[in-house]
Design an enzyme around this catalytic site. Structure first.
Site, PDB file in Angstrom:
ATOM      1  N   ASP A 151       0.844  -1.193   0.000  1.00 42.58           N
ATOM      2  CA  ASP A 151       0.000   0.000   0.000  1.00 42.58           C
ATOM      3  C   ASP A 151       0.878   1.241   0.000  1.00 42.58           C
ATOM      4  OD1 ASP A 151      -2.281   1.869   0.878  1.00 42.58           O
ATOM      5  OD2 ASP A 151      -3.297  -0.054   0.857  1.00 42.58           O
ATOM      6  N   HIS A 167      -3.234   6.050   3.625  1.00 40.91           N
ATOM      7  CA  HIS A 167      -4.162   4.973   3.301  1.00 40.91           C
ATOM      8  C   HIS A 167      -3.704   3.639   3.872  1.00 40.91           C
ATOM      9  CE1 HIS A 167      -5.976   1.896   0.586  1.00 40.91           C
ATOM     10  NE2 HIS A 167      -6.993   2.723   0.545  1.00 40.91           N
ATOM     11  N   SER A 220     -11.360  -0.852  -0.476  1.00 49.54           N
ATOM     12  CA  SER A 220     -10.068  -0.981   0.205  1.00 49.54           C
ATOM     13  C   SER A 220     -10.270  -1.359   1.659  1.00 49.54           C
ATOM     14  CB  SER A 220      -9.305   0.345   0.144  1.00 49.54           C
ATOM     15  OG  SER A 220      -8.717   0.556  -1.098  1.00 49.54           O
TER      16      SER A 220
END
Length: 615
Positions: free
Chosen positions: A165, A197, A400
């Site tokens: 990520d 994120h 996600s």
């Protein structure tokens, strides 16, 4: 600067590779050049960033020819027999024509959940934190877990998850055993996350809840994490970097003790799965024994009109072996009665292949998790939340987040099976874990199989099955060592499991997961066979859910003006009803011809207005 080329590429290949000049006599077969690269070539750029997949044993030869021709080799990937190259645009067709070249792919930009942050929100001004007024987070309870993990319940102890990520920032909530920055070649470094994120994803998987006084815990709070940074401070990265990270974790899985890989990122599907280098990397990782969890994407809703549509799945969520999750909206309640599939969650089937995905859905809407101070996402006011103790947290929505919840549940499943400690038992395979997740899922009312897969994830049910399965049992025999009721109590209410397995384009029910079937082995590609039978009772609940009478949309209409799969003999027509953007092609991806949409709102390929809080 790319050096001057000594020869035409065709001539150089003939000289170096002893290839027949006739290999270059015809235009490249369209299926060898993916749609992303075709679009990029039309831009007129002098060079292209590509990934060239070659036949086994010929990578060094192709590399030599490219280097002598003056093309820049940016990476080499033995895992998928590929090279990342900055190549002259005028040579793409010639290279694709070579018989040793299997596919030419754009080194596509991947983004977090395939929905990049709106650049309008990239300022540096501090923003106020909005209070979070709920008494406790409901995530763990709505998947059937106690609010706080107890000492006797599975919590992911001994399980390691690789998070590929934007990075993971150090926190008292997270146990990080190693960190690698693949935006800088894969160097080991101190953990960090300038986008935010990856840390949010990591918190949903494994937060101990320490910094929030147990207000927000991860699904598996005793999991260990390994961070792989492939996305930059804006949440974007290169496909080649993701492949490199997958290659590294696959080769070093024993050293890193990694069992699960979380991929909460993606790009549009530009080619059939067999030619997509990112999908190929996922398949290789799965074959090596890793359980790869992927997000479905956030292209389930047409931005201009709000119409719900199908076939918005992103890569690598279309990988057959991946455990792919769409997003559920739980309305922040524990009960399942009000749950629904999030409008933006991508539906199946996948482009080119027509795979039935997602495999399941998981909570993914308005989830609170760890924030990284100063990160790009932390600067977006609407995403900032404050726990009761005053600590800053981040609220995000998207597939996600659903994938992260799924990875946490998979960690609990592996932990539960380890705790059962059956004599001679082997680890659960990817196929087994996927079957347990699907079979124990709780269907969402009114949603079809291409929208929710087998249903919404049920951690308690999957744990119960994993605890009862003895993998030392002889193949094709009953392998449960305890009775497992096919229902789960969530929020004091009893919910029946769907007891479904989506195998290929067919939905089966029966006592499938109670038997040690060949289908659950690591040597079988999920959905490849016509059935999952053996000694099990496998009853067809719905056949051919992609193209048949059981198709969710019946008349094959995706948007009000879009056709996703109208069959005409051997051809499949993809495009709009008025003749724009029509694709003709056979089921195996041959003879694909693409048109151009005039309004730019094609679900996968056109312009999509980014939504800052949806990742």
């Amino acid at each position: 600067m790319i050096p001057t080329r000594p020869l035409s590429f065709a001539s150089l290949l003939v000289t170096l590779l002893v290839a027949s000049p006739s290999a270059f006599a015809q235009p490249a077969h369209p299926s060898k050049i993916d749609r992303g690269l075709q679009e990029s070539l039309r831009s007129g750029a002098p060079t292209q960033s590509v990934i060239i997949t070659v036949q086994a044993g010929h990578r060094a030869d192709i590399r030599q020819a490219l280097e002598q021709h003056g093309d820049q080799i940016r990476g080499e990937y033995p895992l998928v027999e590929a090279l990342a190259v900055e190549i002259h645009s005028e040579d793409v067709v010639e290279v694709a024509n070579h018989p040793w070249v299997e596919a030419m792919s754009l080194d596509a930009i991947v983004s977090a959940g395939a929905a990049p942050v709106d650049s309008a929100h990239s300022g540096t001004a501090p923003v106020p934190l909005a209070p979070f007024d709920s008494a406790v987070g409901t995530l763990r309870q709505t998947v059937g877990l106690p609010r706080v993990a107890g000492p006797t319940t599975p919590a992911g102890e001994g399980i390691t998850v690789a998070v590929i990520d934007s990075g993971i920032a150090p926190s008292a909530d997270l146990r990080i055993s190693a960190f690698y920055d693949f935006t800088r070649g894969g160097i080991p470094t101190a953990p960090f996350d300038d986008y935010g994120h990856g840390t949010h994803v990591a918190g949903l998987i494994a937060s101990s809840g320490l910094s929030s006084d147990n207000q927000f815990l991860g699904v598996a709070p005793r999991v260990t994490l390994v961070g792989f940074k492939v996305l930059d401070k804006n949440g974007a990265g290169r496909t080649s970097d993701v492949i490199r990270a997958l290659e590294y974790v696959t080769a070093n899985r024993a050293h890193l003790h990694v069992q699960i890989v979380n991929l909460s990122l993606g790009h549009p599907i530009y080619a059939p799965a067999k030619d997509d280098p990112l999908v190929r990397a996922v398949e290789r990782a799965s074959a090596a024994g890793l359980i790869v969890v992927a997000s479905a994407g956030n292209y389930g809703q047409k931005q201009k009109t709000g119409v719900i549509g199908y076939s918005g799945l992103t890569s690598p969520g279309n990988a057959p072996s991946a455990l792919t999750f769409g997003a559920a909206n739980t309305l922040d309640t524990i009960t399942r009665d009000d749950d629904r599939v999030a409008d933006y969650s991508s539906r199946g089937p996948s482009w080119f292949d027509g795979f039935a995905k997602p495999d399941a859905i998981a909570p993914g809407h308005h989830l609170i998790s760890n924030m990284v101070a100063g990160s790009t996402l932390s600067r977006i006011a609407a995403l900032n939340k404050k726990a009761r103790n005053g600590r800053a947290f981040l609220e995000l929505s998207g597939s996600s987040m659903a994938a992260a919840v799924g990875s946490g549940v998979v960690a609990l499943v592996l932990d539960a099976h380890n705790r059962a400690d059956y004599d001679g038992a082997t680890p659960l395979t990817t196929n087994t874990v996927k079957a347990l997740i699907e079979f124990s899922a709780i269907p969402v009312s009114g949603a079809d199989y291409l929208t929710q897969g087998a249903g919404e994830i049920n951690a308690a049910g999957a744990i119960a099955l994993a605890s009862a399965i003895d993998t030392s049992a002889t193949s094709d025999t009953w392998w449960l060592r305890a009775g497992v009721p096919a229902h789960t109590v969530i929020g004091s209410q009893l919910y029946a499991w769907g007891q479904l397995v989506v195998w290929g384009d067919t939905v089966f029910t029966g006592n499938l997961v109670f038997n040690h079937l060949e289908s659950w082995s690591s040597s079988v590609t999920w959905g490849a066979n016509s059935s999952v039978c053996g000694t099990a009772v496998a009853l067809v609940k719905a056949g051919n859910i992609v193209w048949g009478a059981d198709a969710a949309w019946g008349s094959n209409i995706v948007w009000t003006d879009r056709v996703v799969g109208q069959q005409d003999g051997d051809n499949i027509v993809w495009g709009t009803l008025d003749g724009d953007n029509i694709v003709w092609g056979t089921w195996d991806g041959d003879n694909i011809v693409w048109g151009t949409a005039n309004d730019g709102d094609n679900i996968v390929w056109g312009t999509v207005v980014p939504v800052a809080s949806r990742f």
